[in-house]
Structure formats: structure tokens, C-alpha cells
Design a protein around this motif. Structure first.
Motif, mmCIF file in Angstrom:
data_model
loop_
_atom_site.group_PDB
_atom_site.id
_atom_site.type_symbol
_atom_site.label_atom_id
_atom_site.label_comp_id
_atom_site.label_asym_id
_atom_site.label_seq_id
_atom_site.Cartn_x
_atom_site.Cartn_y
_atom_site.Cartn_z
ATOM 1 N N GLY A 157 0.512 -1.030 -0.362
ATOM 2 C CA GLY A 157 -0.061 0.032 0.088
ATOM 3 C C GLY A 157 0.536 1.477 0.246
ATOM 4 N N MET A 158 2.227 1.149 0.635
ATOM 5 C CA MET A 158 2.647 2.336 0.844
ATOM 6 C C MET A 158 3.711 2.594 -0.864
ATOM 7 S SD MET A 158 3.648 3.484 3.451
ATOM 8 C CE MET A 158 3.217 3.913 5.373
ATOM 9 N N LYS A 159 4.041 1.215 -1.214
ATOM 10 C CA LYS A 159 4.134 1.753 -3.063
ATOM 11 C C LYS A 159 3.458 2.401 -3.408
ATOM 12 C CE LYS A 159 7.003 -2.313 -2.612
ATOM 13 N NZ LYS A 159 6.789 -3.907 -3.037
ATOM 14 N N SER A 160 2.197 1.626 -3.689
ATOM 15 C CA SER A 160 0.733 2.864 -4.620
ATOM 16 C C SER A 160 0.351 4.037 -4.264
ATOM 17 C CB SER A 160 -0.630 2.127 -3.968
ATOM 18 O OG SER A 160 0.087 0.740 -3.965
ATOM 19 N N ALA A 161 0.662 4.397 -2.901
ATOM 20 C CA ALA A 161 1.012 5.638 -2.667
ATOM 21 C C ALA A 161 1.632 6.752 -3.195
ATOM 22 C CB ALA A 161 -0.047 6.301 -0.940
ATOM 23 N N ALA A 162 2.887 5.971 -2.923
ATOM 24 C CA ALA A 162 4.121 7.320 -2.768
ATOM 25 C C ALA A 162 4.144 8.250 -4.150
ATOM 26 C CB ALA A 162 5.128 5.993 -3.400
ATOM 27 N N PRO A 163 3.846 7.923 -5.319
ATOM 28 C CA PRO A 163 3.622 9.217 -5.842
ATOM 29 C C PRO A 163 3.158 9.983 -5.979
ATOM 30 C CG PRO A 163 3.347 7.193 -7.954
ATOM 31 C CD PRO A 163 3.472 6.796 -6.119
ATOM 32 N N ALA A 164 1.952 9.963 -4.967
ATOM 33 C CA ALA A 164 1.308 11.235 -4.451
ATOM 34 C C ALA A 164 1.555 11.777 -2.940
ATOM 35 C CB ALA A 164 -0.152 10.434 -4.144
ATOM 36 N N ARG A 165 1.960 10.965 -2.365
ATOM 37 C CA ARG A 165 3.236 11.209 -1.345
ATOM 38 C C ARG A 165 5.042 12.466 -1.561
ATOM 39 N NH1 ARG A 165 4.817 6.548 2.669
ATOM 40 N NH2 ARG A 165 5.423 8.776 3.952
ATOM 41 N N LYS A 166 5.046 11.369 -2.348
ATOM 42 C CA LYS A 166 5.889 12.118 -3.223
ATOM 43 C C LYS A 166 5.681 14.024 -3.642
ATOM 44 C CE LYS A 166 9.347 12.097 -6.183
ATOM 45 N NZ LYS A 166 10.498 11.166 -7.168
ATOM 46 N N GLN A 167 4.656 13.637 -3.687
ATOM 47 C CA GLN A 167 4.034 15.427 -4.769
ATOM 48 C C GLN A 167 3.632 16.457 -3.689
ATOM 49 O OE1 GLN A 167 0.626 14.606 -7.424
ATOM 50 N NE2 GLN A 167 1.549 13.727 -9.237
ATOM 51 N N ILE A 168 2.904 15.167 -2.760
ATOM 52 C CA ILE A 168 2.653 16.053 -1.432
ATOM 53 C C ILE A 168 4.290 17.034 -0.436
ATOM 54 C CG2 ILE A 168 1.327 16.172 0.858
ATOM 55 C CD1 ILE A 168 -0.480 14.231 -0.199
ATOM 56 N N GLY A 169 4.732 16.012 -0.593
ATOM 57 C CA GLY A 169 6.032 16.465 -0.020
ATOM 58 C C GLY A 169 7.245 17.364 -0.227
#
Length: 334
Positions: A157-169
Motif C-alpha cells: 500500500g505504501m508503494k501505491s501511494a508513493a507518487p502522491a506522497r512525493k507530490q505532497i512532500g
């Protein structure tokens, strides 16, 4: 998607079951990265609830790879990361001290968030190859009392959200996923010592742990470290108590922040880590590791006085037992 955003913008909270389902849908690629980013940003802006954290945790564990260490009584020692202090690997060193004292440690971790070296960085620097094979990991735990669970090998699940989290970060913003790392150890240990950077996080995790039903300790230093740094007073909350300590109260000197600096490079971090475990650490470095290890031991054995736990941790470090665990673990994972 419209219903999800409507719920967030109207300040409604997701139930635990709804949050779990949302996470599962994210792993099933039902939402674009932009949609995931909007969901996570919205939750962060209105504030995440205990039920939402538990539900997202349920989803991450359900969609990830589990490890079964059922016969063993284990503990994880971990910090939330991101405190910006760039200390050396205190909690990772404390894990080896606790294992050297005869306890079973199942450390869950990742690469650095805000320092030059996280748990995965410093172990990889020793030539350790990460593994998610259940039989091998169990063999490590039985052989040396320590095993490391590299987060990316377990949490889909962390992998699936990684691109979005990078955008937010990239916008300088955290998300509720930043809170989940310490909660998704794939072996689900029944003891945990968690370091957090502030009192608000401390209260949130306290409620989460109480709902999870495990034995826990949560620590924070009043000057913003997500561990017991001994650079200031520190607070400890467990299942049984809540107290503020001074370094002097546990028989240790107050440290200067510069004495815990982790270095400028990964090579510096490895050198400092090795110095501490092989008896070449400074008094401030040794004390920080011993203090965190001692409070972890007290989570395992709450009937022990902290002075006794400090003595156990001190003996493990200074006798070389902690270093022996590290070397055995390296030999098993080259």
C-alpha cells in the motif's frame, strides 16, 4: 471519488472500516495519483482521526506481506522520523543493545527521512542484504535475537501511494501516511517503544496504541527530538504511567545537541554507529543509546525499575554483547 471528497470537505470522518476500504482501493489502482494526493491532502488539512489511522493501518497490513513470529515475545524500537535533528542512528543502536541483553527485537524501518542515515541506510552500509523470506527471518531471530524488516519489501500500500506522497512532500507538506510507518510492522510485535517529535503526536499515538491493545512506550524530548536525546527533559507514556524525566533523574548528564550529530555523510553515520557499538562512543552517545534501550526493556518488563533496566542496557553495550549481535546478524545476511 466524489463521495470521498465530499466527506472530507464537509469535515466528516471515515470510519475504521471505510478507511481500510479506501486504502485497499488505493492499492488496487482505483484512483489516479492526483486523486490520491487530493484525498491525502484533504485528510491532513482537516485532521486525521484515530479510527482513520487504525483503518489505514488495517488496509496496509491486509494488502502487505505478513511475517509470523507468533511463538516469540518481541519488541520494535522506532522513531517517527522527520524531526530534522540529524542524529546518529540511536534507535537502531538501541535495538542491538536490547537484543544483546537477551530480548527478541523485530525492527521495522526504512531509509532516512530527514537525516543522512536511517535504519536501512546504516544496515545496508554493513553489507546486509534485505530479505522478506519468513523462514530466513525466523532463523535470524532465533540465532541472534534480532531481525530487520525493510519496509518496502512488505507494505504494498505504501508503494501505491508513493507518487502522491512525493507530490505532497514537494510542497513541504506531510500526509497521514507519515504517521503509519511505526504502526505497520509486518510481524505485529506485541511491544513497541516509539519516539515522537512533539506532544500532539504523543497523544495521538497513545490513543492508537490503547486501541491496538499492545504494550507500549512513547517517548519525546521536550526540545523536539523523536527519541530520548538527553539534551533536555523528556516525557514517557506507557500503558501504566505518564511522567517527565530529567537526565539527572536517570543518572545521566545533559548532552549538547552537537554531541549527537550524525555526520555529513552516510560514511560518517556508519562510523559513529560502529564506534558506539564497539565501545568507542562518547559518553553522550552511549548514554542516549542506553537510555532508549532501557525504556524499551521496561516496556518488555514493566515491573523492573528504570535503574535496573539502565544497568541491563549498560552491561549489554559495554560488555560487547550488542556488537556481537550486530556481527552475527551481518554474517547471516551478507
Amino acid at each position: 471519488m466524489e463521495n470521498i471528497l465530499r466527506k472530507i470537505t464537509s469535515q466528516e470522518k471515515f470510519s475504521r472500516a471505510e478507511a481500510k476500504e479506501l486504502l485497499i482501493e488505493i492499492t488496487e489502482s482505483k484512483y489516479s495519483d492526483e486523486q490520491i494526493s487530493a484525498i491525502l491532502t484533504g485528510i491532513q488539512m482537516r485532521g486525521v482521526s484515530v479510527d482513520e489511522i487504525l483503518g489505514l493501518r488495517d488496509g496496509l497490513l491486509a494488502t502487505g506481506k505478513a511475517i509470523d513470529f507468533t511463538p516469540y515475545d518481541t519488541i520494535d524500537i522506532v522513531g517517527t522520523g522527520g524531526d530534522g535533528k540529524n542524529t546518529f542512528n540511536i534507535s537502531t543502536a538501541a535495538c542491538f543493545v536490547v537484543a544483546g541483553a537477551g530480548y527478541k527485537v523485530t525492527k521495522h524501518g526504512n531509509y532516512a527521512a530527514s537525516s543522512v542515515s536511517g535504519a536501512s541506510n546504516v544496515l545496508e552500509a554493513h553489507g546486509i542484504k534485505f530479505n522478506n523470506d519468513n523462514s530466513h527471518l525466523k532463523h535470524c531471530l532465533e540465532t541472534c535475537g534480532f531481525v530487520y524488516l525493510h519496509a518496502p519489501l512488505f507494505a504494498n500500500g505504501m508503494k501505491s501511494a508513493a507518487p502522491a506522497r512525493k507530490q505532497i512532500g514537494a510542497l513541504g507538506t506531510a500526509s497521514c501516511f507519515n504517521l503509519l510507518g511505526p504502526l505497520v510492522n509486518p510481524c505485529r510485535p506485541n511491544h513497541q517503544l516509539l519516539g515522537v517529535a512533539n506532544l500532539a503526536q504523543m497523544r495521538l499515538y497513545q490513543q492508537v496504541y490503547q486501541r491496538m491493545g499492545i504494550q507500549f512506550g512513547i517517548v519525546t524530548s521536550t526540545d523536539g527530538y523523536d527519541e530520548i536525546s538527553l539534551t533536555s527533559d523528556f516525557k514517557v507514556i506507557t500503558n501504566h504511567s505518564e511522567r517527565i524525566y530529567t537526565p539527572k533523574e536517570i543518572g545521566m548528564k545533559t548532552a549538547a545537541q552537537s554531541e549527537l550529530f550524525g555526520g555529513e555523510t552516510a560514511e560518517d553515520a556508519k562510523r559513529i554507529f560502529d564506534n558506539v557499538l564497539t565501545g568507542k562512543g562518547t559518553e553522550a552517545q552511549n548514554n542516549a543509546v542506553i537510555a532508549n534501550a532501557a525504556f524499551a526493556i521496561q516496556v518488555m518488563e514493566p515491573e523492573k525499575e528504570i535503574e535496573d533496566c539502565i544497568a541491563i542496557a549498560d552491561e549489554s553495550l559495554k560488555s560487547g554483547k550488542a556488537a556481537q549481535v550486530l556481527q552475527r546478524y551481518i554474517d547471516l545476511n551478507k
